[in-house]
Motif scaffolding. Structure first.
Motif, PDB file in Angstrom:
ATOM      1  N   GLY A 113       1.493  46.352 -49.611  1.00 44.78           N
ATOM      2  CA  GLY A 113       0.573  46.663 -50.701  1.00 44.78           C
ATOM      3  C   GLY A 113      -0.201  45.450 -51.180  1.00 44.78           C
ATOM      4  N   ARG A 114       0.465  44.323 -51.318  1.00 45.63           N
ATOM      5  CA  ARG A 114      -0.226  43.089 -51.743  1.00 45.63           C
ATOM      6  C   ARG A 114      -1.276  42.680 -50.712  1.00 45.63           C
ATOM      7  N   VAL A 120      -4.331  45.009 -50.964  1.00 43.17           N
ATOM      8  CA  VAL A 120      -5.167  44.659 -52.122  1.00 43.17           C
ATOM      9  C   VAL A 120      -5.992  43.414 -51.802  1.00 43.17           C
ATOM     10  N   GLU A 121      -5.369  42.421 -51.182  1.00 42.70           N
ATOM     11  CA  GLU A 121      -6.087  41.204 -50.820  1.00 42.70           C
ATOM     12  C   GLU A 121      -7.222  41.515 -49.841  1.00 42.70           C
ATOM     13  N   ARG A 133      -8.792  44.380 -49.402  1.00 37.65           N
ATOM     14  CA  ARG A 133      -9.833  45.170 -50.064  1.00 37.65           C
ATOM     15  C   ARG A 133     -10.620  44.346 -51.068  1.00 37.65           C
ATOM     16  N   SER A 134     -10.071  43.188 -51.455  1.00 36.42           N
ATOM     17  CA  SER A 134     -10.768  42.293 -52.373  1.00 36.42           C
ATOM     18  C   SER A 134     -11.589  41.253 -51.635  1.00 36.42           C
ATOM     19  N   GLY A 143     -12.641  48.358 -50.115  1.00 35.96           N
ATOM     20  CA  GLY A 143     -12.288  48.816 -51.447  1.00 35.96           C
ATOM     21  C   GLY A 143     -12.944  50.113 -51.855  1.00 35.96           C
ATOM     22  N   SER A 196      -6.613  55.203 -52.765  1.00 31.98           N
ATOM     23  CA  SER A 196      -5.297  55.402 -52.164  1.00 31.98           C
ATOM     24  C   SER A 196      -4.566  56.499 -52.936  1.00 31.98           C
TER      25      SER A 196
END
Length: 184
Positions: free
Chosen positions: A16-17, A20-21, A23-24, A173, A177
């Motif tokens: 998950g981390r 997020v990274e 998608r950022s 992004g 989800s």
């Protein structure tokens, strides 16, 4: 009786981390982290971990052939996941809900590679599983993506979709989800 998680799942949290990274905008570091996790999990590791990781890693490749390889791994792993394992991770998830997205991604990869018969085959499978999608923003997003990919297949269009997740500018992004760690 539905099982509840016994505690945090460090592997799913790490996945998950990294997602997020990625998608950022941190595509390369996210890819490295997921590849390192893949090495740790291994090809015979927890199928839920393999499915989730491969599914998200596929989004971090601009090349549809590389994405295809990871999406095939995700589908193969999903076939090894049990409903019980999914419920252990999160009671709100259903394994059947993974398949529309998994087949959609394969259809899109094959379409981008110009393999329209294979794309159609996976699009048909995605549509067969579409009734298992939730009636929420995630489900609506995937239904719209199904229509987009089906149209692109019918037009023999191999260009990347602007709404697809991935490293292409303007795409990262953009896809929601499902709640609490499901496959998108």
């Amino acid at each position: 009786m539905t099982a509840t998680p016994t505690g945090p799942d460090p592997t799913m949290e790490a996945i998950g981390r990294a997602v997020v990274e990625g998608r950022s905008g941190g595509i390369a570091p996210a890819r490295r982290k997921l590849l390192a996790l893949w090495s740790t999990i291994g090809v015979t590791g927890d199928p839920l971990h393999r499915c989730t990781l491969a599914h998200y890693l596929a989004d971090l490749y601009e090349d549809p052939a590389q994405g295809l390889a990871w999406n095939i791994r995700a589908l193969d792993a999903a076939d090894a996941v049990t409903e019980q394992r999914v419920q252990e991770h999160h009671a709100g998830l259903r394994l059947a809900g993974f398949y529309p997205s998994l087949h959609l991604n394969l259809a899109d990869d094959y379409r981008r590679l110009g393999s329209f018969d294979a794309a159609t085959e996976h699009m048909n499978k995605a549509r067969e599983h579409a009734p298992d999608l939730p009636q929420d923003a995630y489900g609506a997003f995937l239904r719209a993506a199904l229509d987009e990919v089906a149209e692109a297949i019918s037009q023999r269009d191999t260009t990347p979709r602007g709404s697809a997740p991935g490293p292409t500018a303007g795409r990262a992004g953009t896809h929601p989800s499902p709640a609490r760690g499901g496959v998108t």
